[in-house]
Motif scaffolding. Structure first.
Motif, short mmCIF file in Angstrom:
data_model
loop_
_atom_site.label_atom_id
_atom_site.label_comp_id
_atom_site.label_asym_id
_atom_site.label_seq_id
_atom_site.Cartn_x
_atom_site.Cartn_y
_atom_site.Cartn_z
N GLY A 162 -11.19 -13.14 17.96
CA GLY A 162 -11.14 -14.59 17.76
C GLY A 162 -11.98 -15.34 18.77
O GLY A 162 -12.65 -16.33 18.44
N LEU A 163 -11.96 -14.85 20.01
CA LEU A 163 -12.75 -15.49 21.06
C LEU A 163 -14.25 -15.38 20.77
O LEU A 163 -15.02 -16.32 21.04
N ILE A 164 -14.65 -14.24 20.20
CA ILE A 164 -16.06 -14.07 19.83
C ILE A 164 -16.47 -15.12 18.79
O ILE A 164 -17.57 -15.69 18.86
N VAL A 165 -15.58 -15.37 17.83
CA VAL A 165 -15.88 -16.39 16.82
C VAL A 165 -16.04 -17.76 17.46
O VAL A 165 -16.98 -18.51 17.15
N VAL A 166 -15.12 -18.08 18.37
CA VAL A 166 -15.19 -19.38 19.05
C VAL A 166 -16.47 -19.50 19.87
O VAL A 166 -17.14 -20.55 19.86
N LEU A 167 -16.82 -18.42 20.58
CA LEU A 167 -18.05 -18.45 21.37
C LEU A 167 -19.28 -18.63 20.48
O LEU A 167 -20.21 -19.35 20.83
N ALA A 168 -19.26 -17.94 19.34
CA ALA A 168 -20.39 -18.06 18.42
C ALA A 168 -20.55 -19.49 17.93
O ALA A 168 -21.67 -19.99 17.77
N ILE A 169 -19.42 -20.16 17.72
CA ILE A 169 -19.47 -21.56 17.27
C ILE A 169 -19.92 -22.47 18.40
O ILE A 169 -20.81 -23.32 18.24
N PRO B 299 -27.70 -27.00 19.07
CA PRO B 299 -27.91 -28.15 18.18
C PRO B 299 -29.28 -28.07 17.50
O PRO B 299 -30.18 -27.37 17.96
N LYS B 300 -29.43 -28.82 16.42
CA LYS B 300 -30.66 -28.76 15.64
C LYS B 300 -31.87 -29.23 16.44
O LYS B 300 -33.00 -28.79 16.20
N ASP B 301 -31.66 -30.16 17.39
CA ASP B 301 -32.80 -30.71 18.12
C ASP B 301 -33.12 -29.93 19.40
O ASP B 301 -33.89 -30.39 20.24
N THR B 302 -32.50 -28.73 19.56
CA THR B 302 -32.75 -27.92 20.76
C THR B 302 -34.14 -27.30 20.67
O THR B 302 -34.57 -26.85 19.60
N ASP B 303 -34.84 -27.26 21.82
CA ASP B 303 -36.17 -26.66 21.81
C ASP B 303 -36.06 -25.16 21.59
O ASP B 303 -35.02 -24.54 21.83
N ALA B 304 -37.14 -24.55 21.16
CA ALA B 304 -37.14 -23.15 20.73
C ALA B 304 -36.72 -22.20 21.85
O ALA B 304 -35.98 -21.24 21.62
N THR B 305 -37.17 -22.45 23.07
CA THR B 305 -36.85 -21.55 24.19
C THR B 305 -35.36 -21.57 24.49
O THR B 305 -34.72 -20.52 24.63
N THR B 306 -34.79 -22.77 24.60
CA THR B 306 -33.36 -22.89 24.88
C THR B 306 -32.53 -22.30 23.75
O THR B 306 -31.52 -21.63 23.98
N GLU B 307 -32.96 -22.54 22.53
CA GLU B 307 -32.24 -22.01 21.37
C GLU B 307 -32.21 -20.48 21.40
O GLU B 307 -31.17 -19.86 21.17
N GLU B 308 -33.34 -19.87 21.73
CA GLU B 308 -33.40 -18.42 21.78
C GLU B 308 -32.52 -17.87 22.90
O GLU B 308 -31.86 -16.84 22.75
N MET B 309 -32.51 -18.56 24.05
CA MET B 309 -31.68 -18.13 25.17
C MET B 309 -30.20 -18.20 24.82
O MET B 309 -29.42 -17.30 25.15
N MET B 310 -29.79 -19.26 24.13
CA MET B 310 -28.39 -19.41 23.76
C MET B 310 -27.98 -18.35 22.73
O MET B 310 -26.88 -17.80 22.79
N LYS B 311 -28.87 -18.04 21.80
CA LYS B 311 -28.57 -16.99 20.83
C LYS B 311 -28.44 -15.64 21.50
O LYS B 311 -27.55 -14.85 21.17
N THR B 312 -29.32 -15.38 22.46
CA THR B 312 -29.27 -14.11 23.19
C THR B 312 -27.98 -14.00 24.00
O THR B 312 -27.34 -12.95 24.05
N LEU B 313 -27.59 -15.11 24.64
CA LEU B 313 -26.35 -15.13 25.42
C LEU B 313 -25.15 -14.88 24.52
O LEU B 313 -24.26 -14.08 24.85
N ALA B 314 -25.10 -15.53 23.37
CA ALA B 314 -23.98 -15.36 22.45
C ALA B 314 -23.91 -13.92 21.95
O ALA B 314 -22.83 -13.32 21.88
N ALA B 315 -25.07 -13.35 21.61
CA ALA B 315 -25.09 -11.97 21.13
C ALA B 315 -24.66 -11.00 22.22
O ALA B 315 -23.91 -10.04 21.97
N GLY B 316 -25.10 -11.25 23.45
CA GLY B 316 -24.73 -10.37 24.57
C GLY B 316 -23.24 -10.42 24.85
O GLY B 316 -22.60 -9.38 25.06
#
Length: 226
Positions: free
Chosen positions: A95-102, A107-124
């Motif tokens: 359940g915590l993984i789901v919450v973290l993923a959310i 956000p849609k207006d996030t720059d590409a670098t920050t977006e990729e870093m956040m996705k990598t952090l969530a996946a890790g």
């Protein structure tokens, strides 16, 4: 006669052993319930449920140890209950993984670098939490539950070296007897996964009922050792 046992055996031949996947599915479904609770800020209630499951698991394990060594199958049934704790933690982490993923969805207006870093952090984080906790419910050998149950059996069933055997709550078998090899051999029964430990408990029950592995004299022990 095509009985229930044969029917279940045929189903397993068709679909394989579904115990592991079924347990994982149950954990995921309960994890969704935990995710709903966490999203709605019910952290205290969720943690209380996890704590209750952990306490219940230890109580069941205690009952199991009290049933050993005389009733190995009944004892094993309760020893298996210890998995409630790890399963509850695994469900909470799911359940915590789901919450973290959310929460870590950029956000849609996030720059590409920050977006990729956040996705990598969530996946890790998801990978770490899954490997650290959800794997506890595995059906294989050398998991926490299999090692724990094996340890309890080793404490309760031992090799007799003297007669009479110590009155320490353990059952002492004649060296090399069927009772001893049922517990300690990795040849007759491969390991301590779910199926193997139940096979060991069933054979132990039969051997204890027969009484053939309990020494009746020091000479019997000495002869078995030579």
């Amino acid at each position: 006669m095509f009985g229930l046992g044969k029917f279940l055996s045929e189903l397993q031949d068709l679909f394989g052993d579904l115990r592991g996947p079924a347990k994982a599915l149950i954990v995921v479904l309960i994890g969704m319930a935990f995710a709903w609770m966490l999203i709605h800020h019910q952290w205290a209630e969720a943690l209380l449920l996890v704590l209750s499951a952990i306490v219940a698991g230890y109580l069941l394990e205690l009952i199991g140890t009290l049933l050993l060594p005389k009733r190995p199958r009944a004892g094993l049934l309760f020893l298996e209950g210890w998995v409630l704790g790890p399963a509850a933690i695994a469900a909470f982490v799911s359940g915590l993984i789901v919450v973290l993923a959310i929460d870590l969805t950029p956000p849609k207006d996030t720059d590409a670098t920050t977006e990729e870093m956040m996705k990598t952090l969530a996946a890790g984080l998801s990978t770490f939490l899954s490997a650290a906790f959800v794997s506890w419910i595995s059906e294989q050998d050398n998991t926490r539950i299999s090692d724990r149950i094996r340890g309890q059996f080793y404490k309760k069933y031992k090799r007799a070296m003297v007669y009479p055997s110590p009155a320490d709550g353990a059952m002492y078998f004649t060296p090399g007897s069927r009772g001893e090899t049922t517990v300690y051999s990795s040849v007759q029964i491969g390991g301590w996964n779910f199926a193997d430990r139940w096979e060991r408990a069933s054979r132990l029950s039969e051997e204890i009922a027969a009484g053939g592995s309990i020494p009746s004299s020091q000479a019997e022990i000495d002869n078995a050792l030579t």
